[in-house]
Design a protein around this motif. Structure first.
Motif, PDB file in Angstrom:
ATOM      1  N   ARG A 145       3.122 -39.825   5.340  1.00  0.00           N
ATOM      2  CA  ARG A 145       2.725 -39.297   4.439  1.00  0.00           C
ATOM      3  C   ARG A 145       1.884 -40.112   3.170  1.00  0.00           C
ATOM      4  O   ARG A 145       1.135 -39.511   2.671  1.00  0.00           O
ATOM      5  N   LYS A 146       2.258 -41.237   2.941  1.00  0.00           N
ATOM      6  CA  LYS A 146       1.628 -42.080   1.918  1.00  0.00           C
ATOM      7  C   LYS A 146       0.229 -42.297   2.306  1.00  0.00           C
ATOM      8  O   LYS A 146      -0.768 -42.337   1.347  1.00  0.00           O
ATOM      9  N   SER A 147      -0.224 -42.620   3.702  1.00  0.00           N
ATOM     10  CA  SER A 147      -1.407 -42.812   4.233  1.00  0.00           C
ATOM     11  C   SER A 147      -2.551 -41.797   3.983  1.00  0.00           C
ATOM     12  O   SER A 147      -3.613 -42.114   4.276  1.00  0.00           O
ATOM     13  N   GLU A 148      -1.897 -40.181   3.956  1.00  0.00           N
ATOM     14  CA  GLU A 148      -3.058 -39.527   4.149  1.00  0.00           C
ATOM     15  C   GLU A 148      -3.334 -38.391   3.170  1.00  0.00           C
ATOM     16  O   GLU A 148      -2.198 -38.152   2.254  1.00  0.00           O
ATOM     17  N   THR A 149      -4.378 -37.892   2.961  1.00  0.00           N
ATOM     18  CA  THR A 149      -4.653 -36.547   2.362  1.00  0.00           C
ATOM     19  C   THR A 149      -4.781 -35.475   3.321  1.00  0.00           C
ATOM     20  O   THR A 149      -5.907 -35.463   3.890  1.00  0.00           O
ATOM     21  N   PHE A 150      -3.806 -34.559   3.565  1.00  0.00           N
ATOM     22  CA  PHE A 150      -3.805 -33.668   4.436  1.00  0.00           C
ATOM     23  C   PHE A 150      -4.794 -32.479   4.042  1.00  0.00           C
ATOM     24  O   PHE A 150      -4.543 -32.156   2.807  1.00  0.00           O
ATOM     25  N   PHE A 151      -5.439 -31.927   4.748  1.00  0.00           N
ATOM     26  CA  PHE A 151      -6.386 -30.765   4.477  1.00  0.00           C
ATOM     27  C   PHE A 151      -5.832 -29.537   4.012  1.00  0.00           C
ATOM     28  O   PHE A 151      -6.405 -28.979   3.127  1.00  0.00           O
ATOM     29  N   ASP A 152      -4.743 -29.329   4.568  1.00  0.00           N
ATOM     30  CA  ASP A 152      -4.102 -27.997   4.344  1.00  0.00           C
ATOM     31  C   ASP A 152      -2.992 -28.069   3.296  1.00  0.00           C
ATOM     32  O   ASP A 152      -1.810 -28.486   3.416  1.00  0.00           O
ATOM     33  N   ARG A 153      -3.244 -27.877   2.159  1.00  0.00           N
ATOM     34  CA  ARG A 153      -2.385 -27.662   0.970  1.00  0.00           C
ATOM     35  C   ARG A 153      -1.175 -26.928   1.166  1.00  0.00           C
ATOM     36  O   ARG A 153      -0.169 -27.193   0.359  1.00  0.00           O
ATOM     37  N   ASP A 154      -1.210 -26.011   1.819  1.00  0.00           N
ATOM     38  CA  ASP A 154      -0.034 -25.231   2.034  1.00  0.00           C
ATOM     39  C   ASP A 154       0.932 -25.783   3.190  1.00  0.00           C
ATOM     40  O   ASP A 154       1.936 -25.249   3.778  1.00  0.00           O
ATOM     41  N   ALA A 155       0.390 -26.796   3.854  1.00  0.00           N
ATOM     42  CA  ALA A 155       1.199 -27.509   4.898  1.00  0.00           C
ATOM     43  C   ALA A 155       2.664 -27.902   4.206  1.00  0.00           C
ATOM     44  O   ALA A 155       2.739 -28.204   3.047  1.00  0.00           O
ATOM     45  N   ASP A 156       3.643 -28.302   5.287  1.00  0.00           N
ATOM     46  CA  ASP A 156       4.887 -28.601   4.744  1.00  0.00           C
ATOM     47  C   ASP A 156       4.727 -30.072   4.156  1.00  0.00           C
ATOM     48  O   ASP A 156       4.397 -31.123   4.601  1.00  0.00           O
ATOM     49  N   ALA A 157       5.093 -29.952   2.655  1.00  0.00           N
ATOM     50  CA  ALA A 157       5.031 -31.415   2.000  1.00  0.00           C
ATOM     51  C   ALA A 157       5.910 -32.436   2.484  1.00  0.00           C
ATOM     52  O   ALA A 157       6.173 -33.596   2.194  1.00  0.00           O
ATOM     53  N   GLN A 205       6.493 -33.357   5.562  1.00  0.00           N
ATOM     54  CA  GLN A 205       5.710 -33.840   6.715  1.00  0.00           C
ATOM     55  C   GLN A 205       4.186 -34.294   6.404  1.00  0.00           C
ATOM     56  O   GLN A 205       4.094 -35.356   7.015  1.00  0.00           O
ATOM     57  N   HIS A 206       3.818 -33.962   5.281  1.00  0.00           N
ATOM     58  CA  HIS A 206       2.343 -34.222   5.139  1.00  0.00           C
ATOM     59  C   HIS A 206       2.223 -35.121   3.859  1.00  0.00           C
ATOM     60  O   HIS A 206       2.810 -34.186   2.659  1.00  0.00           O
ATOM     61  N   GLY A 207       1.340 -35.788   3.402  1.00  0.00           N
ATOM     62  CA  GLY A 207       0.840 -36.359   2.101  1.00  0.00           C
ATOM     63  C   GLY A 207      -0.468 -35.636   1.843  1.00  0.00           C
ATOM     64  O   GLY A 207      -1.401 -35.160   2.466  1.00  0.00           O
ATOM     65  N   PHE A 208      -0.767 -35.786   0.416  1.00  0.00           N
ATOM     66  CA  PHE A 208      -1.882 -34.938  -0.229  1.00  0.00           C
ATOM     67  C   PHE A 208      -2.705 -35.921  -1.110  1.00  0.00           C
ATOM     68  O   PHE A 208      -3.769 -35.324  -1.787  1.00  0.00           O
ATOM     69  N   GLU A 209      -2.261 -37.321  -1.296  1.00  0.00           N
ATOM     70  CA  GLU A 209      -2.737 -38.044  -2.079  1.00  0.00           C
ATOM     71  C   GLU A 209      -3.139 -39.376  -1.552  1.00  0.00           C
ATOM     72  O   GLU A 209      -3.355 -40.415  -2.214  1.00  0.00           O
ATOM     73  N   GLY A 210      -3.111 -39.500  -0.097  1.00  0.00           N
ATOM     74  CA  GLY A 210      -3.379 -40.668   0.546  1.00  0.00           C
ATOM     75  C   GLY A 210      -4.850 -41.302   0.524  1.00  0.00           C
ATOM     76  O   GLY A 210      -5.683 -40.175   0.210  1.00  0.00           O
ATOM     77  N   PRO A 211      -5.141 -42.303   0.986  1.00  0.00           N
ATOM     78  CA  PRO A 211      -6.711 -42.968   1.309  1.00  0.00           C
ATOM     79  C   PRO A 211      -7.333 -42.218   2.289  1.00  0.00           C
ATOM     80  O   PRO A 211      -8.302 -42.395   2.284  1.00  0.00           O
ATOM     81  N   ILE A 212      -6.629 -41.863   3.336  1.00  0.00           N
ATOM     82  CA  ILE A 212      -7.147 -41.223   4.527  1.00  0.00           C
ATOM     83  C   ILE A 212      -7.100 -39.919   4.608  1.00  0.00           C
ATOM     84  O   ILE A 212      -6.091 -39.051   4.416  1.00  0.00           O
ATOM     85  N   HIS A 213      -8.545 -39.124   4.525  1.00  0.00           N
ATOM     86  CA  HIS A 213      -8.523 -37.726   4.491  1.00  0.00           C
ATOM     87  C   HIS A 213      -8.566 -37.183   5.985  1.00  0.00           C
ATOM     88  O   HIS A 213      -9.333 -37.595   6.610  1.00  0.00           O
TER      89      HIS A 213
END
Length: 555
Positions: A132-144, A146-154
């Motif tokens: 989660r820390k590494s990613e900025t996941f495209f779908d802001r409605d995805a399960d938080a 499971q997914h990160g929204f502020e990481g270095p990799i889009h």
């Protein structure tokens, strides 16, 4: 504290400025700006090289100055062929040359890893905070969760995000897989990998995100085009302590705290061997003084071995693949031309007899965890392009498939052919050596042909397989022996090498090399098993957790 940028001392010396090396360096420096962190990288800094940034020039990077361009020894299981192995040779490593596919392995993969090493930090749940820390996941409605929204990799799906590519074969390919019984999986990056999943990628606005840029190396000292020869040690009270490194040109650098090897699964074991850590008989052969006898260094090499196939399209004038003048919108060149990753479970009635045969033959890398229901072991990608295969049309009249082992059980070996660090490592990959790998890849290839050639969804688009010169075309009705012969004659690896300084045998669960102090390994070498998916997502998480472990050890 201001450090001398030319100093030959540093708190941490990181050998290899690839994906994991850059992440560890960035995280250490961010956590404590006073740390003096030095990366020593054999390749150049290609940050300003336009060819590394966008998809259209992707294939030009292979076998270039940015590629180690390794070769295996002749492989007994694949018609004595010598296989190329691509590995990034630049600041950023493989993240500068890879195809930017993004997928985590299945939770069952990491569960097997954690059981082997008896440490839940390396289970799926243990690594999840770092995924989660590494990613900025495209779908802001995805399960938080499971997914990160502020990481270095889009991270985005091919069909979503800024480039929003919807290829003409997107829906027919998906429907074809559904017709042969694969289930749609709305998120393959959530611990459950099986099924028809969106192909996620780390291309962002049509641009590559190399680790050295995405993570940022501000304040990290870097020496590029510098090959490390070996790690040096001091001895205190009978204990060997890593004290620094010697370069191939004779320069020496001293580490106040630790040396961290992040040179990749093919180069890291070579550095260990040249440093006197490895099988004593190998070291003696090349007059390398033994620091510690570790027979497992270089062993356990695994890769995602694959069968690639070319298919002829019906009525290609409709513009179904790259190269067609109809498919001319530049957006289609802003990333890898693939919509779906299909991760297949192998039926127990196929897998279990093969596992028992391997046990009879003494293969021990497969275990009962391969039989866990729902664990996918083979992936298929349908790529809407010729894949750069020599002699194959590039006019949009063909597509290519890759059928790739996710849970490969064959194991190879990395060794050395001399004490000279400029000589490449000796690579015996031992591809396709087990019964489990054989039945898994045959099953995946057969199912792929069934989906593409035998379903109503695909029959109006795909005409037939185009076999390699001198070979007969395959079909879903081909025999196992016919599939096996094709795989042995044409199969290739996906360049996802791992396992050669494995956790549990060479390093402990804190990534410290056993038997010495102040030396760690942080790269794909430490993976004790073949992890499914494409490795960069796993390696970002491993490096993030490694940096935290290292920092905790300094407190």
């Amino acid at each position: 504290m201001q450090r001398d940028m030319a100093s030959s001392e540093a708190d941490y010396i990181i050998v290899g400025g690839g994906l994991t090396g850059c992440v560890v360096a960035s995280c250490l420096k961010e956590a404590d700006p006073n740390l003096d962190v030095l990366i020593i990288e054999a390749g150049a800094d290609e940050s300003n090289n336009e060819a590394t940034k966008a998809f259209p020039t992707l294939f030009s990077l292979l076998d270039s100055d940015l590629d180690w361009s390794y070769k295996t020894t002749p492989q007994k299981n694949t018609a004595d062929r010598v296989h190329p192995i691509h590995a990034g040779k630049a600041l950023g490593g493989g993240s500068v040359t890879n195809f930017q596919g993004w997928s985590r392995g299945d939770a069952r993969d990491y569960g097997q890893w954690a059981r082997i090493v008896k440490d839940e930090r390396w289970s799926y749940d243990g690594l999840l905070p770092y995924f989660r820390k590494s990613e900025t996941f495209f779908d802001r409605d995805a399960d938080a969760g499971q997914h990160g929204f502020e990481g270095p990799i889009h991270v985005t799906a091919v069909s979503e995000g800024p480039s929003g590519r919807k290829y003409p074969l997107r829906e027919p390919i998906k429907e074809a897989w559904l017709q042969v019984g694969e289930a749609f999986n709305p998120d393959g990056c959530s611990g459950d990998l099986a099924g028809v999943c969106e192909f996620y990628e780390s291309w962002h606005n049509g641009q590559r995100q190399p680790a050295n840029v995405a993570y940022g190396l501000e304040g990290v000292r870097r020496i590029t085009e510098a090959l490390v020869h070996r790690v040096e040690f001091t001895e205190t009270h009978g204990e060997r302590i890593a004290s620094g490194v010697v370069l191939a040109d004779g320069r020496r650098f001293t580490a106040r705290k630790e040396v961290i090897l992040a040179a990749g699964a093919l180069r890291t074991p070579q550095v260990l061997l040249l440093s006197g850590i490895g099988p004593a008989e190998t070291l003696a052969k090349f007059d390398i003084p033994t620091v510690i006898d570790v027979p497992e260094v270089g062993r356990n090499l695994t890769d995602h071995f694959a069968l690639y196939q070319i298919y002829k399209l019906r009525n290609p004038e409709r513009g179904l693949a790259l190269g067609s003048p109809v498919l001319s919108d530049p957006v289609f060149l802003q990333g890898f031309p693939c919509d779906w990753a299909v991760n297949q479970v192998v039926p127990r009635e196929i897998l279990e007899p093969a596992l028992r045969r391997d046990e009879q033959y003494g293969h021990t890398t497969g275990d009962e965890s391969l039989l866990i229901p729902g664990r996918p072991l083979v992936e298929t990608l349908a790529v809407y392009a010729s894949g750069g295969v020599p002699g194959v049309p590039t006019d949009g009249s063909v597509i290519m498939t890759s059928v790739m082992l996710l849970g490969a059980t064959s194991r190879g070996l990395i060794s050395i052919s001399s004490a000279d660090p400029t000589d490449p490592p000796l690579i015996d990959a031992n591809y396709f050596d087990t019964e489990v790998d054989k039945v898994t890849l045959i099953h995946g290839a057969r199912r792929t042909m069934q989906a593409l050639l035998d379903t109503s969804a695909a029959k109006d688009y795909i005409e037939a397989e185009i076999p390699p010169p001198g070979m007969a075309a395959l079909s879903a009705r081909s025999t196992d022996a016919e599939f096996e012969a094709r795989i042995r004659t044409t199969g290739l690896a996906h360049h996802h090498s791992s396992g050669t300084a494995a956790m549990g045998t060479v390093v402990d669960t804190d990534l410290r090399v056993k038997g010495v102090r102040n030396l760690r390994v942080v790269d794909a070498s430490v993976l004790p098993i073949s992890i499914g998916g494409h490795p960069q997502a796993t390696l970002y998480a491993v490096a993030e957790q490694a940096a935290e472990i290292i920092l905790q050890g300094t407190n």
